[in-house]
Design a protein around this motif. Structure first.
Motif, PDB file in Angstrom:
ATOM      1  N   VAL A 188       0.861  -1.171   0.000  1.00 28.02           N
ATOM      2  CA  VAL A 188       0.000   0.000   0.000  1.00 28.02           C
ATOM      3  C   VAL A 188       0.900   1.224   0.000  1.00 28.02           C
ATOM      4  CG1 VAL A 188      -1.943  -1.107   1.180  1.00 28.02           C
ATOM      5  CG2 VAL A 188      -0.156  -0.005   2.533  1.00 28.02           C
ATOM      6  N   ARG A 189       0.400   2.292  -0.584  1.00 26.11           N
ATOM      7  CA  ARG A 189       1.166   3.537  -0.638  1.00 26.11           C
ATOM      8  C   ARG A 189       0.682   4.483   0.464  1.00 26.11           C
ATOM      9  NH1 ARG A 189       4.428   4.101  -4.990  1.00 26.11           N
ATOM     10  NH2 ARG A 189       4.145   2.611  -6.686  1.00 26.11           N
ATOM     11  N   ILE A 190       1.601   4.853   1.339  1.00 29.60           N
ATOM     12  CA  ILE A 190       1.275   5.744   2.450  1.00 29.60           C
ATOM     13  C   ILE A 190       1.952   7.084   2.202  1.00 29.60           C
ATOM     14  CG2 ILE A 190       1.479   6.125   4.932  1.00 29.60           C
ATOM     15  CD1 ILE A 190       1.392   3.114   5.310  1.00 29.60           C
ATOM     16  N   PRO A 191       1.187   8.171   2.066  1.00 30.21           N
ATOM     17  CA  PRO A 191       1.791   9.483   1.795  1.00 30.21           C
ATOM     18  C   PRO A 191       2.501  10.038   3.026  1.00 30.21           C
ATOM     19  CG  PRO A 191      -0.583   9.689   2.039  1.00 30.21           C
ATOM     20  CD  PRO A 191      -0.284   8.226   2.100  1.00 30.21           C
ATOM     21  N   ILE A 192       3.727  10.509   2.836  1.00 28.03           N
ATOM     22  CA  ILE A 192       4.553  11.080   3.908  1.00 28.03           C
ATOM     23  C   ILE A 192       4.801  12.553   3.596  1.00 28.03           C
ATOM     24  CG2 ILE A 192       6.701  10.928   5.199  1.00 28.03           C
ATOM     25  CD1 ILE A 192       4.963   8.449   5.499  1.00 28.03           C
ATOM     26  N   GLN A 193       4.443  13.405   4.537  1.00 23.44           N
ATOM     27  CA  GLN A 193       4.604  14.845   4.368  1.00 23.44           C
ATOM     28  C   GLN A 193       5.988  15.287   4.826  1.00 23.44           C
ATOM     29  OE1 GLN A 193       2.180  17.190   3.241  1.00 23.44           O
ATOM     30  NE2 GLN A 193       3.875  18.663   3.284  1.00 23.44           N
ATOM     31  N   ASN A 194       6.648  16.110   4.002  1.00 22.15           N
ATOM     32  CA  ASN A 194       7.897  16.754   4.403  1.00 22.15           C
ATOM     33  C   ASN A 194       7.620  18.235   4.619  1.00 22.15           C
ATOM     34  OD1 ASN A 194      10.447  17.724   4.849  1.00 22.15           O
ATOM     35  ND2 ASN A 194      11.238  17.303   2.800  1.00 22.15           N
ATOM     36  N   ASP A 195       7.496  18.643   5.882  1.00 28.52           N
ATOM     37  CA  ASP A 195       7.252  20.043   6.221  1.00 28.52           C
ATOM     38  C   ASP A 195       8.520  20.783   6.613  1.00 28.52           C
ATOM     39  OD1 ASP A 195       4.623  20.337   5.633  1.00 28.52           O
ATOM     40  OD2 ASP A 195       3.877  19.912   7.639  1.00 28.52           O
ATOM     41  N   PHE A 196       9.683  20.142   6.421  1.00 29.27           N
ATOM     42  CA  PHE A 196      10.917  20.910   6.572  1.00 29.27           C
ATOM     43  C   PHE A 196      10.914  22.032   5.542  1.00 29.27           C
ATOM     44  CE2 PHE A 196      12.758  17.049   8.623  1.00 29.27           C
ATOM     45  CZ  PHE A 196      13.301  17.663   9.742  1.00 29.27           C
ATOM     46  N   ASP A 197      11.630  23.107   5.856  1.00 27.60           N
ATOM     47  CA  ASP A 197      11.723  24.231   4.930  1.00 27.60           C
ATOM     48  C   ASP A 197      12.922  24.120   3.992  1.00 27.60           C
ATOM     49  OD1 ASP A 197       9.474  25.529   6.131  1.00 27.60           O
ATOM     50  OD2 ASP A 197      10.780  26.144   7.782  1.00 27.60           O
ATOM     51  N   PHE A 198      13.978  23.424   4.442  1.00 23.14           N
ATOM     52  CA  PHE A 198      15.197  23.365   3.642  1.00 23.14           C
ATOM     53  C   PHE A 198      15.800  21.958   3.569  1.00 23.14           C
ATOM     54  CE2 PHE A 198      14.822  27.599   5.450  1.00 23.14           C
ATOM     55  CZ  PHE A 198      14.976  28.415   4.328  1.00 23.14           C
ATOM     56  N   THR A 199      15.200  20.980   4.217  1.00 25.69           N
ATOM     57  CA  THR A 199      15.802  19.659   4.350  1.00 25.69           C
ATOM     58  C   THR A 199      15.055  18.638   3.499  1.00 25.69           C
ATOM     59  OG1 THR A 199      16.493  20.143   6.610  1.00 25.69           O
ATOM     60  CG2 THR A 199      16.416  17.830   5.979  1.00 25.69           C
ATOM     61  N   ASN A 200      15.813  17.865   2.718  1.00 25.71           N
ATOM     62  CA  ASN A 200      15.225  16.795   1.921  1.00 25.71           C
ATOM     63  C   ASN A 200      14.958  15.577   2.793  1.00 25.71           C
ATOM     64  OD1 ASN A 200      15.090  14.476  -0.094  1.00 25.71           O
ATOM     65  ND2 ASN A 200      15.329  16.219  -1.482  1.00 25.71           N
ATOM     66  N   LEU A 201      13.905  14.837   2.452  1.00 25.58           N
ATOM     67  CA  LEU A 201      13.586  13.626   3.210  1.00 25.58           C
ATOM     68  C   LEU A 201      14.710  12.599   3.172  1.00 25.58           C
ATOM     69  CD1 LEU A 201       9.833  12.650   2.619  1.00 25.58           C
ATOM     70  CD2 LEU A 201      10.945  13.381   4.731  1.00 25.58           C
ATOM     71  N   SER A 202      15.622  12.717   2.226  1.00 23.43           N
ATOM     72  CA  SER A 202      16.704  11.742   2.134  1.00 23.43           C
ATOM     73  C   SER A 202      17.580  11.736   3.379  1.00 23.43           C
ATOM     74  CB  SER A 202      17.561  12.036   0.900  1.00 23.43           C
ATOM     75  OG  SER A 202      18.095  13.347   0.963  1.00 23.43           O
ATOM     76  N   SER A 203      17.551  12.819   4.152  1.00 20.40           N
ATOM     77  CA  SER A 203      18.354  12.873   5.379  1.00 20.40           C
ATOM     78  C   SER A 203      17.595  12.329   6.583  1.00 20.40           C
ATOM     79  CB  SER A 203      18.799  14.309   5.658  1.00 20.40           C
ATOM     80  OG  SER A 203      17.678  15.127   5.948  1.00 20.40           O
ATOM     81  N   VAL A 204      16.383  11.861   6.376  1.00 25.79           N
ATOM     82  CA  VAL A 204      15.549  11.333   7.460  1.00 25.79           C
ATOM     83  C   VAL A 204      15.476   9.819   7.358  1.00 25.79           C
ATOM     84  CG1 VAL A 204      13.233  11.321   8.465  1.00 25.79           C
ATOM     85  CG2 VAL A 204      14.198  13.454   7.579  1.00 25.79           C
ATOM     86  N   LYS A 205      15.729   9.137   8.448  1.00 25.17           N
ATOM     87  CA  LYS A 205      15.582   7.685   8.509  1.00 25.17           C
ATOM     88  C   LYS A 205      14.192   7.337   9.020  1.00 25.17           C
ATOM     89  CE  LYS A 205      19.747   6.682   7.173  1.00 25.17           C
ATOM     90  NZ  LYS A 205      19.964   6.067   5.835  1.00 25.17           N
TER      91      LYS A 205
END
Length: 955
Positions: free
Chosen positions: A598-615
């Motif tokens: 299933v596809r679960i949408p994930i919100q990135n509300d950082f202003d300058f940070t890409n989700l790639s830096s989040v584990k």
């Protein structure tokens, strides 16, 4: 006069500053001190600054400090009664180096509350009336080189304008920040350095614009008023990065200007500099050197963050990017040191704030220690700094106080104008707009045109154009939605949710989302960070909110999301969850057993940070059991939604009655948890109908109605219409089940109900009951009892409950009830039933939101799962959102299914409230908005609820 203390400890790690550290002497330490409790005692000490004054009444005391915390005076909250307060008299002897004889020397005070009269070697230097800003005196030629110097300071708390510095906080006298001496060349020196960073239209390259004020006191050598030709000099500008590598350098020759100052302007182009934001707090170092005859005679250092602010189009932007400010208000204080805070307290606060996803501080209601703002620069925190005018009240209508307004405005700005963390200037607090406020606004804009200005509490769209930001306080979500939806200026709610006590703080998520979903909704700040407690060596005379007999907490200052000593409260976790910049957009999603993912949408509300830096660690669960798990990372730009593909092929078979969900735990690059959330996995399948096991169902009618279903027996009383016992294999597990619409109100509910309504309230737990209807029915599959009971408290307060008890052959008791109230108080704290279990069933578990309390308008921090603990422990007590709960012990287990809430009583661990309704969490004196359940008693409609009970053997 330069009011900025320029050599700070955080700079000393730079090699170029090693020698320059000798140019400053810190006079903090042990001083001699005398306290005068009244004017008569103060008069006796009036000549304390003279050489021959007797010091018999003086005692050693630390500076910085506030004397109330040392036991000299009882701490006072919000100013002094009848404007009567004690005074402090300070004396400090010191020596200076021999080579300072021919130097220009400044005496700096970081902060003295509220008025300082200063003498040096018996000579009056002057007086400074402002409790929160830094100031300095030129003491050149007033110091002795070959013998000790005597510095004397008289500190008054009451002056004509002291109310400017009285806010919603403690009022503490003393020299509470560092006192320092700074030496520089006597004839020509660098008086001031102001920097500004400006990006190109692509926000790639930038200019570092520098304004340097060079002072010159050389005497004219020509007769008359003709200027002397003098000697030219050089200025060298060097910008280095965090590693000390040179980025840019410029040297220029300046023609002589004798007996006058000159401002030198220079622009350093910098290719692709690291940009300063709260997420990326990169700092450069700028060194400005004054060279005369090729020798460096004076140097100043500034830390530089390449950061540009704009409010064009009604959107608050940093470096061209719209940002959202997740904020709290902060007082610069700690119970052990008062306002004499140090790096230890600053570091603790900022570390805990950043861990709670806070990226913005409103500095209420005054500028703090300079070192704190410098730490915000280096750690990454957006700061709204405030000019202390908020306590002035009607004084702001009196033009004779213009000097006080201008002084506070000037001194606040010039000290911190170069700090990149400061993103706006705030003028006063919750004030009407007056001419003197506009004087402050215009002066601030003239001194610093690079930052916007706001007036806290003022949201009017007709405000003068110099006011760049609208700043409403404590609006409901609908009001924030309307304002931010059409505003032509950014909206920053400098106070929007009040963390009063430990049982309120409702509606944070609703306000946050209503405001920030619009481009103009830039953010908001919770009131406030820490409970305003103060500890002294003197036992308090009156009881207050603290159990510690030395720690004072005024009810007006019991409003932190952490306590005075920075221990977490429930509100800290709610703030952390609401402010989380990464989270699933949905709280439930459907799937068909057997499908791959299933596809679960994930919100990135950082202003300058890409989700790639989040584990992202995830685990799929069935009730309390982890079925499988994994760890992933995603790619996603700021302010966007990305889909995570969750594998569900292992969920081929789902069991009836079980809850399936996935836990997400998001962490940053350092491994610090950002937030954790749950998404329920809802299987789309036909659930098999459960067929009850056919067991004997026996109904016995006596003065009690006994219903046996196999090993389970329920006993009801026709006298009160209630369940009075439930047994499993002859052992009683439940002793009583009765209606619950009242219990002792907690502090939050008391605030929400209000004093006037509480005067009408009576104890609705003490009543007489009479059964007005009673009927028992039996069918082959169940037994049903229908009854109506009138509960009377007094002539004006009563309520009626209509019950429907249904017992199936499997032994499950289904309870349906309607409660119709006629009571004087307009709201109820809870609605439901109270279940009294026998002792020994002290292991409590529930499926629902946890581990924290959950209320209708306060349930972002708790997440779906199975939670538990021992009855009466903090893990279990309080309001919990539940689907089922169990109380277990050696005699068996009580299983309750209820789509609502439960509350376990800390005072009576055997009691559990099974609730259909809970009063929405208020703030301080403000009830929840009308869309949140209010449990109103004046609607004429009954409260309705249902739940089921099943007794089980021990697992």
């Amino acid at each position: 006069m330069n009011l900025r203390t320029i050599f700070i400890s955080s700079f000393l790690s730079l090699g170029s500053l090693g020698v320059l550290a000798q140019e400053q002497i810190n006079l903090s330490g042990t001083w001699q001190f005398a306290f005068a409790a009244n004017q008569k005692e103060a008069d006796r000490l009036e000549r304390f600054y003279t050489p021959d004054f007797a010091k018999s009444k003086f005692k050693s005391t630390p500076v910085p400090s506030n004397w109330a915390l040392l036991g000299y005076e009882e701490p006072v909250y919000r100013g002094f009664k009848d404007n009567q307060a004690g005074e402090g008299f300070y004396v400090r002897e010191f020596t200076i180096p021999q080579d300072w004889k021919d130097k220009r020397i400044l005496l700096h005070f970081g902060g003295v509350w509220s008025s300082a009269e200063v003498w040096l070697n018996g000579n009056e230097l002057g007086r400074h009336d402002c409790g929160y800003t830094s100031f300095a005196f030129d003491v050149t030629n007033k110091l002795k080189v070959d013998e000790p110097n005597k510095l004397a300071v008289r500190v008054r708390q009451i002056t004509r304008e002291y109310k400017f510095d009285v806010c919603d906080d403690w009022t503490w006298g003393g020299i509470y920040r560092d006192v320092t001496l700074e030496a520089m060349p006597a004839k020509r020196w660098i008086d001031d350095v102001v920097v500004q960073t400006t990006f190109d239209h692509l926000f790639q390259d930038a200019n570092l614009d520098i304004r340097v004020m060079i002072s010159d006191k050389h005497k004219n050598t020509l007769p008359g008023n003709y200027p002397s030709p003098g000697e030219p000099y050089k200025l060298c500008f060097t910008l280095t990065d965090k590693e000390g590598k040179e980025v840019a350098q410029r040297q220029m020759t300046v023609p002589a200007h004798v007996s006058t100052d000159r401002e030198i302007c220079l622009s350093l182009p910098v290719e692709a500099p690291h940009q300063w934001t709260a997420e990326t707090p990169y700092l450069y170092s700028l060194k400005v050197e004054l060279l005369e005859k090729e020798a460096v005679t004076h140097t100043r250092m500034e830390r530089v963050g390449f950061r540009q602010i704009s409010t064009d189009g009604g959107v608050f932007r940093i470096n061209g990017q719209a940002v959202k400010l997740r904020g709290v208000n902060r007082h610069d204080e700690h119970p052990d040191v008062g306002r004499a805070t140090t790096r230890k307290q600053w570091l603790e606060d900022l570390t805990l704030m950043k861990a709670a996803n806070i990226n913005y501080l409103r500095l209420s209601h005054y500028t703090p220690a300079e070192g704190f703002i410098e730490l915000c620069d280096s750690m990454g925190m957006y700061v709204g700094n405030e000019v202390t005018l908020g306590g002035a009240g009607n004084l702001m209508y009196d033009p004779s106080f213009s000097g006080a307004v201008l002084q506070r405005s000037y001194e606040t700005i010039v000290r911190d104008i170069n700090k990149p963390s400061i993103i706006y200037w705030s003028i006063g607090n919750e004030d009407p707009l007056t001419s003197l406020h506009m004087v402050s606004v215009k002066l601030v804009k003239a001194l610093d045109p690079t930052r916007p200005v706001l007036l806290p509490w003022r949201p009017e769209e007709w405000l003068p154009k110099e006011v760049d930001i609208l700043a409403p306080h404590y609006w409901n979500p609908q009001e924030y939605d309307r304002l931010a939806g059409h505003s032509g200026r950014p909206v920053i709610s400098t106070e929007y949710t009040h963390a009063y006590g430990n049982d309120a703080f409702g509606g944070l998520e609703a306000r946050w989302k209503a405001l920030t979903k619009h481009p103009a909704g830039a953010g908001a700040a919770v009131w406030m960070w820490a409970d305003q407690g103060v500890k002294t060596p003197v036992r308090k005379k009156e009881k207050d909110l603290s159990e510690d007999e030395y720690l004072r907490i005024n009810t007006a200052g019991w409003d932190g999301i952490v306590d005075s000593y920075r221990n977490f409260t429930r509100d800290y976790w709610e703030t952390k969850a609401v402010y989380a910049p990464v989270y699933p957009v949905v709280d439930k999603i459907s799937f068909v057993p057997g499908q791959d993912s299933v596809r679960i949408p994930i919100q990135n509300d950082f202003d300058f940070t890409n989700l790639s830096s989040v584990k992202m660690a995830w685990s799929v669960r069935e009730d309390e059991n982890v079925l499988y798990s994994g760890t992933d990372s995603m790619y996603g730009y700021p302010h966007t939604v990305s889909d995570f593909k969750l594998p569900v092929e292992k969920l081929v078979t789902v069991r009836p009655g079980k809850t399936y969900y996935v836990w997400f735990v998001f962490t940053d690059e350092k491994g610090t948890e950002i937030t954790r959330r749950a998404v329920e996995l809802c299987p789309q399948t036909e659930q098999p109908v459960s067929v009850p096991v056919c067991r004997e169902l026996l109904v016995t009618e006596t003065d009690k109605v006994t219903i046996d279903a196999g090993d389970i027996r329920y006993v009801f009383s026709p006298k009160n219409g209630q369940l009075v016992s439930a047994e499993l294999k002859g052992k009683q597990l439940i002793k009583d089940l009765y209606p619950a619409i009242w219990r002792k109100l907690n502090q939050g509910e008391t605030s929400g109900f209000g004093k006037e309504n509480l005067r009408k309230a009576v104890d609705l737990t003490h009543y007489t009951s009479s059964v007005t209807a009673w009927k028992v029915e039996k069918t082959p599959t169940n037994a049903v009892i229908r009854t109506t009971v009138d509960y009377r408290v007094d002539q004006e307060n009563h309520f009626t409950v209509t019950y429907r008890y249904s017992i199936g052959v499997d032994g499950r008791l289904n309870v349906y009830y309607q409660i119709l109230t006629k009571v004087a108080v307009p709201w109820l704290p809870i609605v439901g039933m109270s279940m009294q279990s026998v002792s020994g069933l002290d292991q409590v578990h529930w499926l629902g939101l946890g581990p924290y309390d959950a209320y209708p308008n306060k349930q972002t921090a708790p997440i779906l799962g199975v939670w538990g603990g021992t009855a009466g422990s903090p893990d279990v007590t309080g309001i919990k959102a539940m689907r089922w709960m169990e109380r277990a012990g050696a005699e068996g287990t009580i299983h309750v299914s209820n789509s609502g809430y439960m509350e376990n009583d800390a005072m009576c661990p055997e009691r559990t409230y099974i609730l259909s309704g809970v009063f929405g969490r208020p703030e301080k004196g403000r009830r929840a908005e009308e869309s949140v359940p209010q449990l109103r008693t004046d609607t004429g409609k009954p409260f309705v609820g249902e739940f089921s009970i099943m007794l089980k053997a021990v697992r």
